[in-house]
Motif scaffolding. Structure first.
Motif, PDB file in Angstrom:
ATOM      1  N   THR A  24       0.834  -1.208   0.000  1.00  0.00           N
ATOM      2  CA  THR A  24       0.000   0.000   0.000  1.00  0.00           C
ATOM      3  C   THR A  24       0.864   1.250   0.000  1.00  0.00           C
ATOM      4  O   THR A  24       0.575   2.217  -0.721  1.00  0.00           O
ATOM      5  N   ILE A  25       1.907   1.249   0.812  1.00  0.00           N
ATOM      6  CA  ILE A  25       2.823   2.395   0.828  1.00  0.00           C
ATOM      7  C   ILE A  25       3.472   2.574  -0.537  1.00  0.00           C
ATOM      8  O   ILE A  25       3.578   3.693  -1.050  1.00  0.00           O
ATOM      9  N   ARG A  26       3.904   1.471  -1.124  1.00  0.00           N
ATOM     10  CA  ARG A  26       4.518   1.546  -2.458  1.00  0.00           C
ATOM     11  C   ARG A  26       3.519   2.047  -3.497  1.00  0.00           C
ATOM     12  O   ARG A  26       3.872   2.810  -4.390  1.00  0.00           O
ATOM     13  N   LEU A  54      12.797   9.991  -2.356  1.00  0.00           N
ATOM     14  CA  LEU A  54      14.232   9.838  -2.134  1.00  0.00           C
ATOM     15  C   LEU A  54      14.522   9.453  -0.684  1.00  0.00           C
ATOM     16  O   LEU A  54      15.370   8.596  -0.420  1.00  0.00           O
ATOM     17  N   ILE A  55      13.812  10.072   0.248  1.00  0.00           N
ATOM     18  CA  ILE A  55      14.011   9.733   1.659  1.00  0.00           C
ATOM     19  C   ILE A  55      13.542   8.309   1.932  1.00  0.00           C
ATOM     20  O   ILE A  55      14.253   7.508   2.553  1.00  0.00           O
ATOM     21  N   ARG A  56      12.352   7.986   1.451  1.00  0.00           N
ATOM     22  CA  ARG A  56      11.850   6.632   1.704  1.00  0.00           C
ATOM     23  C   ARG A  56      12.668   5.588   0.960  1.00  0.00           C
ATOM     24  O   ARG A  56      12.934   4.503   1.486  1.00  0.00           O
ATOM     25  N   PHE A  86      13.260   0.899  -2.095  1.00  0.00           N
ATOM     26  CA  PHE A  86      12.252   0.893  -3.163  1.00  0.00           C
ATOM     27  C   PHE A  86      12.127   2.272  -3.792  1.00  0.00           C
ATOM     28  O   PHE A  86      11.853   3.257  -3.106  1.00  0.00           O
ATOM     29  N   TYR A  87      12.331   2.326  -5.092  1.00  0.00           N
ATOM     30  CA  TYR A  87      12.137   3.558  -5.860  1.00  0.00           C
ATOM     31  C   TYR A  87      11.093   3.265  -6.933  1.00  0.00           C
ATOM     32  O   TYR A  87      11.224   2.287  -7.682  1.00  0.00           O
ATOM     33  N   VAL A 127      14.686   7.481 -10.968  1.00  0.00           N
ATOM     34  CA  VAL A 127      14.963   8.043  -9.636  1.00  0.00           C
ATOM     35  C   VAL A 127      15.561   6.982  -8.714  1.00  0.00           C
ATOM     36  O   VAL A 127      15.591   7.156  -7.494  1.00  0.00           O
ATOM     37  N   ASP A 128      16.025   5.901  -9.294  1.00  0.00           N
ATOM     38  CA  ASP A 128      16.594   4.802  -8.515  1.00  0.00           C
ATOM     39  C   ASP A 128      18.038   5.129  -8.138  1.00  0.00           C
ATOM     40  O   ASP A 128      18.973   4.905  -8.921  1.00  0.00           O
ATOM     41  N   VAL A 129      18.218   5.659  -6.945  1.00  0.00           N
ATOM     42  CA  VAL A 129      19.545   6.054  -6.484  1.00  0.00           C
ATOM     43  C   VAL A 129      20.476   4.851  -6.386  1.00  0.00           C
ATOM     44  O   VAL A 129      21.670   4.952  -6.671  1.00  0.00           O
TER      45      VAL A 129
END
Length: 205
Positions: free
Chosen positions: A36-38, A152-154, A160-161, A166-168
């Motif tokens: 759900t968060i993702r 970015l923080i999460r 998980f990006y 935006v995948d650091v």
């Protein structure tokens, strides 16, 4: 006429978002909570949810002279900018690397093609373009900037990006920040384009 458009957009947006959530939960690789968060970490989902909320509000509560920010000139333009970016990024960057099938294909087309086009048409028909100003653009950037900081923080904590650009972990922070600056420039450019087109349309009507 606007109420019919709003009802149509609210309906397809809610159906698309809720169906996408069901599909993501059904095919999850993590817990329901993490999934759900993702789910709400995707700009596509957040923006289509805003579309659903905005047009639902218009159907249920709109009144002339209502002081709500949702009723102010520029709000529909900002929403149109956001959903246009959703469509453009998908068509240019994500479609070549993603091949959905079945119901997922239908939902993808609703979220990334049908709804963006329908919102653009609604903007053209109903936004009070003469009252939309270039000075509003910095305000419109708050949403994507907050979103960028959040993912970015999460992502740094969870790994998980939601999008490959935006995948650091894969690209490195420097490359991701360059990509982010490019996207912000795109937001500014699309915003300015809508305002310019809107003013031109108003002059010619």
């Amino acid at each position: 006429m606007r109420k019919k458009w709003s009802l149509f957009l609210a309906g397809i947006a809610w159906v698309a978002v809720l169906t996408q959530y069901f599909l993501m939960v059904e095919n999850r690789v993590a817990s329901v909570g993490e999934t759900t968060i993702r789910f709400f970490s995707f700009f596509t989902i957040l923006t289509n949810s805003l579309v659903a909320i905005y047009f639902t509000w218009w159907v249920l509560q709109h009144k002339k002279g209502n002081p709500s920010i949702l009723n102010k000139p520029g709000t529909l333009t900002a929403l149109t900018v956001y959903i246009t970016i959703v469509g453009l990024v998908y068509q240019i960057l994500l479609r070549p690397i993603w091949e959905p099938t079945g119901i997922q294909l239908v939902v993808d087309e609703l979220l990334h093609s049908v709804i963006p086009v329908a919102v653009i048409v609604c903007w053209y028909l109903f936004e009070d373009k003469s009252l939309v100003s270039y000075r509003q653009i910095p305000q419109w950037l708050i949403y994507p900037l907050i979103y960028l900081v959040y993912i970015l923080i999460r992502g740094n904590g969870s790994g998980f990006y939601p999008y490959p650009f935006v995948d650091v972990g894969s690209l490195g922070l420097s490359k991701v920040l360059i990509n982010a600056m490019g996207l912000m420039a795109l937001f500014v450019g699309i915003s300015a384009l809508y305002i310019k087109v809107g003013k031109s349309v108003r002059r010619n009507q």
